[in-house]
Write a protein that holds these residues in place. Structure first.
Motif, mmCIF file in Angstrom:
data_model
loop_
_atom_site.group_PDB
_atom_site.id
_atom_site.type_symbol
_atom_site.label_atom_id
_atom_site.label_comp_id
_atom_site.label_asym_id
_atom_site.label_seq_id
_atom_site.Cartn_x
_atom_site.Cartn_y
_atom_site.Cartn_z
ATOM 1 N N ALA A 6 0.854 -0.996 0.003
ATOM 2 C CA ALA A 6 0.249 0.060 -0.023
ATOM 3 C C ALA A 6 0.979 1.396 -0.135
ATOM 4 C CB ALA A 6 -0.937 0.074 1.238
ATOM 5 N N SER A 7 0.340 2.400 -0.554
ATOM 6 C CA SER A 7 1.048 3.655 -0.594
ATOM 7 C C SER A 7 -0.156 4.558 -0.351
ATOM 8 C CB SER A 7 1.457 4.061 -2.133
ATOM 9 O OG SER A 7 0.329 3.817 -3.088
ATOM 10 N N LEU A 8 0.352 5.806 -0.124
ATOM 11 C CA LEU A 8 -0.694 6.880 0.177
ATOM 12 C C LEU A 8 -1.947 6.793 -0.695
ATOM 13 C CD1 LEU A 8 1.658 9.971 1.138
ATOM 14 C CD2 LEU A 8 0.231 8.425 2.472
ATOM 15 N N SER A 9 -1.671 6.454 -1.912
ATOM 16 C CA SER A 9 -3.009 6.488 -2.717
ATOM 17 C C SER A 9 -3.989 5.448 -2.497
ATOM 18 C CB SER A 9 -2.306 6.324 -4.382
ATOM 19 O OG SER A 9 -1.894 4.882 -4.454
ATOM 20 N N ASP A 10 -3.544 4.651 -1.776
ATOM 21 C CA ASP A 10 -4.420 3.296 -1.222
ATOM 22 C C ASP A 10 -5.024 3.773 0.148
ATOM 23 O OD1 ASP A 10 -3.894 1.466 -3.209
ATOM 24 O OD2 ASP A 10 -1.861 1.398 -2.561
ATOM 25 N N VAL A 11 -4.697 4.870 0.736
ATOM 26 C CA VAL A 11 -5.226 5.035 2.181
ATOM 27 C C VAL A 11 -6.765 5.008 2.287
ATOM 28 C CG1 VAL A 11 -5.586 6.617 4.101
ATOM 29 C CG2 VAL A 11 -3.307 6.421 3.015
ATOM 30 N N GLU A 12 -7.275 5.583 1.602
ATOM 31 C CA GLU A 12 -8.758 5.619 1.385
ATOM 32 C C GLU A 12 -9.508 4.137 1.633
ATOM 33 O OE1 GLU A 12 -12.425 7.174 2.339
ATOM 34 O OE2 GLU A 12 -10.813 8.319 2.080
ATOM 35 N N LYS A 39 -2.949 6.263 7.283
ATOM 36 C CA LYS A 39 -2.102 7.356 6.744
ATOM 37 C C LYS A 39 -0.780 7.408 7.554
ATOM 38 C CE LYS A 39 -2.052 12.141 4.906
ATOM 39 N NZ LYS A 39 -2.851 13.232 4.799
ATOM 40 N N SER A 40 -1.057 7.580 8.826
ATOM 41 C CA SER A 40 0.397 7.644 9.571
ATOM 42 C C SER A 40 1.305 6.457 9.581
ATOM 43 C CB SER A 40 -0.114 8.052 11.023
ATOM 44 O OG SER A 40 0.934 7.957 11.914
ATOM 45 N N ARG A 41 0.706 5.337 9.400
ATOM 46 C CA ARG A 41 1.559 4.153 9.435
ATOM 47 C C ARG A 41 2.307 4.302 8.090
ATOM 48 N NH1 ARG A 41 0.170 5.330 12.871
ATOM 49 N NH2 ARG A 41 -0.056 4.266 15.238
ATOM 50 N N ILE A 42 1.627 4.540 7.033
ATOM 51 C CA ILE A 42 2.479 4.537 5.861
ATOM 52 C C ILE A 42 3.419 5.503 5.705
ATOM 53 C CG2 ILE A 42 2.098 5.142 3.300
ATOM 54 C CD1 ILE A 42 -0.455 3.427 3.583
ATOM 55 N N ILE A 43 3.021 7.027 6.002
ATOM 56 C CA ILE A 43 3.766 7.886 6.034
ATOM 57 C C ILE A 43 5.181 7.823 6.850
ATOM 58 C CG2 ILE A 43 4.277 10.501 6.533
ATOM 59 C CD1 ILE A 43 1.413 11.100 5.701
ATOM 60 N N ASN A 44 5.074 7.193 8.195
ATOM 61 C CA ASN A 44 5.962 7.037 8.936
ATOM 62 C C ASN A 44 6.825 5.689 9.026
ATOM 63 O OD1 ASN A 44 5.589 9.629 10.566
ATOM 64 N ND2 ASN A 44 3.798 8.957 11.244
ATOM 65 N N GLN A 45 6.378 5.028 7.911
ATOM 66 C CA GLN A 45 6.936 3.790 7.441
ATOM 67 C C GLN A 45 6.944 2.805 8.703
ATOM 68 O OE1 GLN A 45 10.783 4.831 5.662
ATOM 69 N NE2 GLN A 45 9.852 5.198 3.828
ATOM 70 N N GLU A 46 5.799 2.762 9.541
ATOM 71 C CA GLU A 46 5.627 2.148 10.836
ATOM 72 C C GLU A 46 4.967 0.547 10.621
ATOM 73 O OE1 GLU A 46 5.389 5.979 13.812
ATOM 74 O OE2 GLU A 46 3.630 4.925 13.216
ATOM 75 N N SER A 47 4.634 0.655 9.297
ATOM 76 C CA SER A 47 3.904 -0.930 8.902
ATOM 77 C C SER A 47 4.078 -1.017 7.523
ATOM 78 C CB SER A 47 2.494 -0.575 9.198
ATOM 79 O OG SER A 47 2.264 -0.468 10.525
#
Length: 72
Positions: A6-12, A39-47
């Protein structure tokens, strides 16, 4: 059938599935909270969130992998 990260384009899409998952376990509906969390998990690369799409249309599965942290 396609697996991808997943990337930011998949958040929704992912946050909608995540909120449905939470509701299955008797949590209140919280679309905004689910959206912000994913969104936070993807941006911060936490997951690492893996998705499965069938026929370029249907998102049917997601898996959220948490990195292993070692503390010394």
């Amino acid at each position: 059938m396609e697996y991808y990260q997943a990337s930011l384009s998949d958040v929704e899409k992912v946050s909608e599935l995540f909120d449905q998952y939470r509701q299955f376990y008797d949590q209140e509906e919280d679309r905004k909270g689910a959206y912000d969390f994913i969104k936070s998990r993807i941006i911060n690369q936490e997951s690492i969130i893996l998705l499965l799409r069938i026929m370029n249309v249907l998102l049917v599965l997601f898996s959220c992998i948490q990195p292993l942290h070692r503390f010394r």
